[in-house]
Design a protein around this motif. Structure first.
Motif, PDB file in Angstrom:
ATOM      1  N   GLN A 181      46.398  54.102  43.370  1.00 23.02           N
ATOM      2  CA  GLN A 181      47.718  53.569  43.004  1.00 23.02           C
ATOM      3  C   GLN A 181      47.621  52.327  42.111  1.00 23.02           C
ATOM      4  OE1 GLN A 181      47.369  54.882  46.376  1.00 23.02           O
ATOM      5  NE2 GLN A 181      48.263  56.603  45.236  1.00 23.02           N
ATOM      6  N   THR A 182      46.408  51.909  41.791  1.00 25.51           N
ATOM      7  CA  THR A 182      46.271  50.728  40.924  1.00 25.51           C
ATOM      8  C   THR A 182      46.367  51.163  39.464  1.00 25.51           C
ATOM      9  OG1 THR A 182      44.728  49.857  42.566  1.00 25.51           O
ATOM     10  CG2 THR A 182      44.880  48.681  40.467  1.00 25.51           C
ATOM     11  N   ALA A 183      47.318  50.574  38.747  1.00 26.87           N
ATOM     12  CA  ALA A 183      47.566  50.985  37.359  1.00 26.87           C
ATOM     13  C   ALA A 183      46.760  50.166  36.362  1.00 26.87           C
ATOM     14  CB  ALA A 183      49.050  50.821  37.040  1.00 26.87           C
ATOM     15  N   ALA A 184      46.552  48.896  36.668  1.00 32.22           N
ATOM     16  CA  ALA A 184      45.835  47.990  35.765  1.00 32.22           C
ATOM     17  C   ALA A 184      45.528  46.719  36.534  1.00 32.22           C
ATOM     18  CB  ALA A 184      46.693  47.649  34.541  1.00 32.22           C
ATOM     19  N   LEU A 185      44.536  45.976  36.043  1.00 36.79           N
ATOM     20  CA  LEU A 185      44.263  44.640  36.575  1.00 36.79           C
ATOM     21  C   LEU A 185      44.805  43.635  35.580  1.00 36.79           C
ATOM     22  CD1 LEU A 185      40.518  44.955  37.690  1.00 36.79           C
ATOM     23  CD2 LEU A 185      42.553  44.941  39.137  1.00 36.79           C
ATOM     24  N   CYS A 186      45.325  42.533  36.064  1.00 35.59           N
ATOM     25  CA  CYS A 186      45.809  41.519  35.122  1.00 35.59           C
ATOM     26  C   CYS A 186      45.472  40.107  35.608  1.00 35.59           C
ATOM     27  CB  CYS A 186      47.309  41.631  34.917  1.00 35.59           C
ATOM     28  SG  CYS A 186      47.893  40.387  33.743  1.00 35.59           S
ATOM     29  N   VAL A 187      44.970  39.300  34.684  1.00 34.53           N
ATOM     30  CA  VAL A 187      44.714  37.879  34.970  1.00 34.53           C
ATOM     31  C   VAL A 187      45.205  37.043  33.797  1.00 34.53           C
ATOM     32  CG1 VAL A 187      42.669  38.305  36.386  1.00 34.53           C
ATOM     33  CG2 VAL A 187      42.372  37.977  33.937  1.00 34.53           C
ATOM     34  N   SER A 188      45.754  35.869  34.084  1.00 34.61           N
ATOM     35  CA  SER A 188      45.974  34.928  32.986  1.00 34.61           C
ATOM     36  C   SER A 188      44.780  33.973  32.978  1.00 34.61           C
ATOM     37  CB  SER A 188      47.307  34.186  33.108  1.00 34.61           C
ATOM     38  OG  SER A 188      47.402  33.425  34.282  1.00 34.61           O
ATOM     39  N   ARG A 189      44.272  33.686  31.791  1.00 35.22           N
ATOM     40  CA  ARG A 189      43.019  32.916  31.658  1.00 35.22           C
ATOM     41  C   ARG A 189      43.108  32.012  30.450  1.00 35.22           C
ATOM     42  NH1 ARG A 189      37.186  34.346  29.550  1.00 35.22           N
ATOM     43  NH2 ARG A 189      35.865  33.406  31.122  1.00 35.22           N
ATOM     44  N   PRO A 190      43.249  30.695  30.594  1.00 33.96           N
ATOM     45  CA  PRO A 190      43.463  29.920  31.815  1.00 33.96           C
ATOM     46  C   PRO A 190      44.720  30.394  32.561  1.00 33.96           C
ATOM     47  CG  PRO A 190      43.089  28.451  29.932  1.00 33.96           C
ATOM     48  CD  PRO A 190      43.225  29.822  29.388  1.00 33.96           C
ATOM     49  N   VAL A 197      40.148  28.617  35.234  1.00 34.43           N
ATOM     50  CA  VAL A 197      39.631  29.536  34.217  1.00 34.43           C
ATOM     51  C   VAL A 197      38.649  30.460  34.928  1.00 34.43           C
ATOM     52  CG1 VAL A 197      38.271  29.775  32.104  1.00 34.43           C
ATOM     53  CG2 VAL A 197      39.957  27.952  32.290  1.00 34.43           C
ATOM     54  N   LEU A 198      38.981  31.738  34.998  1.00 30.96           N
ATOM     55  CA  LEU A 198      38.063  32.677  35.636  1.00 30.96           C
ATOM     56  C   LEU A 198      36.730  32.610  34.907  1.00 30.96           C
ATOM     57  CD1 LEU A 198      40.713  33.742  36.928  1.00 30.96           C
ATOM     58  CD2 LEU A 198      39.695  35.999  36.816  1.00 30.96           C
ATOM     59  N   THR A 199      35.644  32.633  35.681  1.00 34.49           N
ATOM     60  CA  THR A 199      34.320  32.496  35.054  1.00 34.49           C
ATOM     61  C   THR A 199      33.991  33.762  34.266  1.00 34.49           C
ATOM     62  OG1 THR A 199      33.184  33.470  36.948  1.00 34.49           O
ATOM     63  CG2 THR A 199      33.527  31.064  36.992  1.00 34.49           C
ATOM     64  N   ASP A 200      33.018  33.632  33.353  1.00 32.44           N
ATOM     65  CA  ASP A 200      32.577  34.803  32.596  1.00 32.44           C
ATOM     66  C   ASP A 200      32.082  35.892  33.547  1.00 32.44           C
ATOM     67  OD1 ASP A 200      33.147  33.399  30.316  1.00 32.44           O
ATOM     68  OD2 ASP A 200      31.074  32.771  29.954  1.00 32.44           O
ATOM     69  N   HIS A 201      31.426  35.456  34.637  1.00 33.76           N
ATOM     70  CA  HIS A 201      30.900  36.427  35.601  1.00 33.76           C
ATOM     71  C   HIS A 201      32.057  37.187  36.272  1.00 33.76           C
ATOM     72  CE1 HIS A 201      28.152  38.264  38.354  1.00 33.76           C
ATOM     73  NE2 HIS A 201      28.757  37.733  39.408  1.00 33.76           N
ATOM     74  N   GLU A 202      33.096  36.448  36.670  1.00 35.68           N
ATOM     75  CA  GLU A 202      34.253  37.118  37.294  1.00 35.68           C
ATOM     76  C   GLU A 202      34.873  38.122  36.317  1.00 35.68           C
ATOM     77  OE1 GLU A 202      36.171  33.943  40.473  1.00 35.68           O
ATOM     78  OE2 GLU A 202      36.347  33.448  38.353  1.00 35.68           O
ATOM     79  N   ILE A 203      34.998  37.705  35.058  1.00 38.97           N
ATOM     80  CA  ILE A 203      35.609  38.604  34.069  1.00 38.97           C
ATOM     81  C   ILE A 203      34.736  39.847  33.883  1.00 38.97           C
ATOM     82  CG2 ILE A 203      36.150  38.841  31.592  1.00 38.97           C
ATOM     83  CD1 ILE A 203      38.344  37.344  33.027  1.00 38.97           C
ATOM     84  N   SER A 204      33.430  39.653  33.855  1.00 39.21           N
ATOM     85  CA  SER A 204      32.601  40.840  33.614  1.00 39.21           C
ATOM     86  C   SER A 204      32.634  41.780  34.824  1.00 39.21           C
ATOM     87  CB  SER A 204      31.188  40.458  33.158  1.00 39.21           C
ATOM     88  OG  SER A 204      30.369  40.261  34.249  1.00 39.21           O
ATOM     89  N   LEU A 205      32.734  41.229  36.046  1.00 38.85           N
ATOM     90  CA  LEU A 205      32.867  42.110  37.214  1.00 38.85           C
ATOM     91  C   LEU A 205      34.213  42.853  37.201  1.00 38.85           C
ATOM     92  CD1 LEU A 205      31.409  39.963  40.160  1.00 38.85           C
ATOM     93  CD2 LEU A 205      30.327  41.866  38.963  1.00 38.85           C
ATOM     94  N   LEU A 206      35.269  42.149  36.831  1.00 36.31           N
ATOM     95  CA  LEU A 206      36.590  42.800  36.765  1.00 36.31           C
ATOM     96  C   LEU A 206      36.586  43.892  35.691  1.00 36.31           C
ATOM     97  CD1 LEU A 206      38.993  39.715  37.068  1.00 36.31           C
ATOM     98  CD2 LEU A 206      38.478  41.432  38.827  1.00 36.31           C
ATOM     99  N   ASP A 207      35.903  43.593  34.586  1.00 36.93           N
ATOM    100  CA  ASP A 207      35.792  44.565  33.502  1.00 36.93           C
ATOM    101  C   ASP A 207      35.091  45.839  33.998  1.00 36.93           C
ATOM    102  OD1 ASP A 207      35.811  45.448  30.754  1.00 36.93           O
ATOM    103  OD2 ASP A 207      33.669  44.966  30.698  1.00 36.93           O
ATOM    104  N   GLU A 208      33.995  45.640  34.745  1.00 35.54           N
ATOM    105  CA  GLU A 208      33.259  46.807  35.274  1.00 35.54           C
ATOM    106  C   GLU A 208      34.136  47.609  36.226  1.00 35.54           C
ATOM    107  OE1 GLU A 208      29.647  45.557  37.219  1.00 35.54           O
ATOM    108  OE2 GLU A 208      28.988  44.527  35.393  1.00 35.54           O
ATOM    109  N   MET A 209      34.852  46.898  37.107  1.00 33.59           N
ATOM    110  CA  MET A 209      35.708  47.602  38.084  1.00 33.59           C
ATOM    111  C   MET A 209      36.796  48.401  37.373  1.00 33.59           C
ATOM    112  SD  MET A 209      36.368  44.865  41.134  1.00 33.59           S
ATOM    113  CE  MET A 209      36.796  45.946  42.480  1.00 33.59           C
ATOM    114  N   ALA A 210      37.405  47.754  36.361  1.00 37.32           N
ATOM    115  CA  ALA A 210      38.494  48.430  35.643  1.00 37.32           C
ATOM    116  C   ALA A 210      37.962  49.679  34.951  1.00 37.32           C
ATOM    117  CB  ALA A 210      39.120  47.472  34.627  1.00 37.32           C
ATOM    118  N   LYS A 211      36.804  49.557  34.324  1.00 41.81           N
ATOM    119  CA  LYS A 211      36.220  50.716  33.628  1.00 41.81           C
ATOM    120  C   LYS A 211      35.915  51.836  34.624  1.00 41.81           C
ATOM    121  CE  LYS A 211      33.962  48.621  29.644  1.00 41.81           C
ATOM    122  NZ  LYS A 211      32.815  47.719  29.449  1.00 41.81           N
TER     123      LYS A 211
END
Ligand SMILES: Cc1ncc(COP(=O)(O)O)c(C=O)c1O
Length: 418
Positions: A181-190, A197-211
């Motif tokens: 049921q998850t359609a997309a992930l969204c973060v505002s950064r900053p 500011v989400l760290t680069d590591h957090e963004i890359s993990l979120l990117d992997e999960m979304a993919k």
């Protein structure tokens, strides 16, 4: 008036509409209010002078003037502008994209309305999907944007206590769960409201999960990279074919021009363009016309580097220092200011709600925003939701100083009467 479901939802009272109304009324009734509430960018005279100069250049040139005033641009946005942005992003970040990956919107808020409702809500197969916020508190402007109910889900953050009364939220990957049921992930950064500011590591993990889940990762860069670059910490800009990056000219000091920019894969851009045609026909041309000048002159980078980033960084540090002096001895924490234009204060076990604190401060002539409105997608009664406030520091320094003093007095009173 007999209203549709859409009519009932969008004309009715929602938390955010009530709050904005209240802020507006308070200001009208008392223009001397110390305004630390809204998301308006600060007034930086040197930057405004450059905008004036560039606008005069446009008006003086008959071709540019007519193109800006007298022509509907394509619903995807002025092609020359899109080419400039694409070239800029390729040159600066090496991203694999062209002008076909760029669309313009009438402010990024309207882009979010289109994009979120493209992906979430009632699905053709009868199921329902939601936008997931991996870290809430998040931007209050998302809250009521969905055409259907249960539009957002969210994961509560981890809280890391730092030295000197600071703290930092993190994405709690141990709790973050994506479903069908998850359609997309969204973060505002900053992040608005926290300055995180989400760290680069957090963004890359979120990117992997979304993919892995074949859903987009939406990054709201209203304060972020490459412009207006209101970041006080190192962070890498992120984009790939599975990312939707939403940018805006607003926080550069141009909220009146209502210009947003979407960077996404071609299929999404085409879909968005069709929605934009139906809803807006075309976008305003003033923002793109001015921004083209700024790209041509290189000022899109130098303005942020020389004026905008230093202005907010200096303000955030000065305001932090003022709070430290005024809140001494109280059980307060402030989110580590890493970007954006706010401080996010957390008063642990505060005996009154943040809404009550907001009301008391309003009576004293200071407007802030109570934190509970920002916990989009978190519906339980987590006490932390009532213990935070968002304070803007864009007003002149003496005004901020007075506001901080009054906030500290009211917080101190609230604790002492418990
Ligand atoms: C995080 C965030 N995203 C998006 C917006 C919308 O900005 P605009 O529609 O002016 O581009 C704002 C405005 O305050 C914001 O704070």
């Amino acid at each position: 008036m007999k209203l549709s479901v859409f009519g009932e939802k969008f004309t009715g009272q929602s938390g955010i509409v009530e709050l904005m109304d209240d802020l507006g009324t308070a200001l009208n009734e008392n223009p001397d209010m110390i305004f630390m509430g809204g998301g308006n960018p600060g007034h930086i005279q040197a930057v405004e002078d450059i905008f004036q100069q560039r606008l005069e250049d446009i008006i003086a040139d008959p071709h540019q003037r007519h193109s800006m005033l007298g022509i509907y641009q394509s619903p995807q946005g002025d092609k020359e502008f899109r080419i400039q942005i694409a070239d800029f992003l390729v040159k600066n970040y090496g991203w694999n994209l062209t002008a076909d990956n760029i669309a313009v919107s009438n402010g990024s808020q309207s882009a979010f309305f289109a994009l979120y409702n493209m992906f979430a809500g009632d699905m053709p197969d009868g199921s329902h999907r939601s936008i997931h916020l991996p870290l809430s508190p998040e931007y209050i402007g998302y809250r009521d944007i969905g055409l259907s109910e249960k539009f957002f889900t969210a994961t509560k953050p981890t809280i890391e206590i730092l030295d000197d009364n600071l703290f930092k939220y993190g994405v709690d990957f141990s709790k973050l769960q994506l479903t069908e049921q998850t359609a997309a992930l969204c973060v505002s950064r900053p992040t608005n409201p926290t300055g995180n500011v989400l760290t680069d590591h957090e963004i890359s993990l979120l990117d992997e999960m979304a993919k892995a889940h074949e859903i987009p990762l939406i990054i709201d860069g209203a304060y972020g990279l490459p412009f207006p670059n209101i970041l006080f910490t190192d962070a890498k800009a992120h984009w790939n074919q599975n990312t939707i990056l939403a940018l805006s000219l607003s926080k550069m000091g141009l909220p009146g021009l209502r210009t947003g920019i979407i960077v996404a894969n071609e299929e999404i851009i085409q879909g968005y363009t069709n929605v934009n045609t139906i809803v807006n026909l075309a976008c305003g041309t003033l923002g793109p016309a001015l921004a083209k000048q700024l790209f041509n002159s290189g000022e899109i980078t130098s303005l942020t580097r020389d004026y905008i980033t230093p202005f907010y960084q200096q303000r955030s540090q000065a305001t932090l220092q003022l709070f430290r002096e005024n809140l001494k001895g109280l059980p307060y924490h402030i989110h580590k200011p890493e970007g954006a234009i706010f401080l996010w204060l957390w008063f642990k076990d505060l005996p009154i709600s943040s809404k009550e604190l907001y009301q008391r401060l309003k009576k004293r002539g200071v407007l802030i925003v109570p934190g509970e409105n920002f916990f989009v997608g978190i519906d339980d009664d987590w006490s932390h939701k009532n213990e935070c406030i968002r304070v803007s520091y864009v007003q002149p320094a003496d005004v901020v100083k007075q506001g901080v003093k009054i906030i500290a007095e009211e917080v101190s009173k609230a604790y002492s009467k418990s």
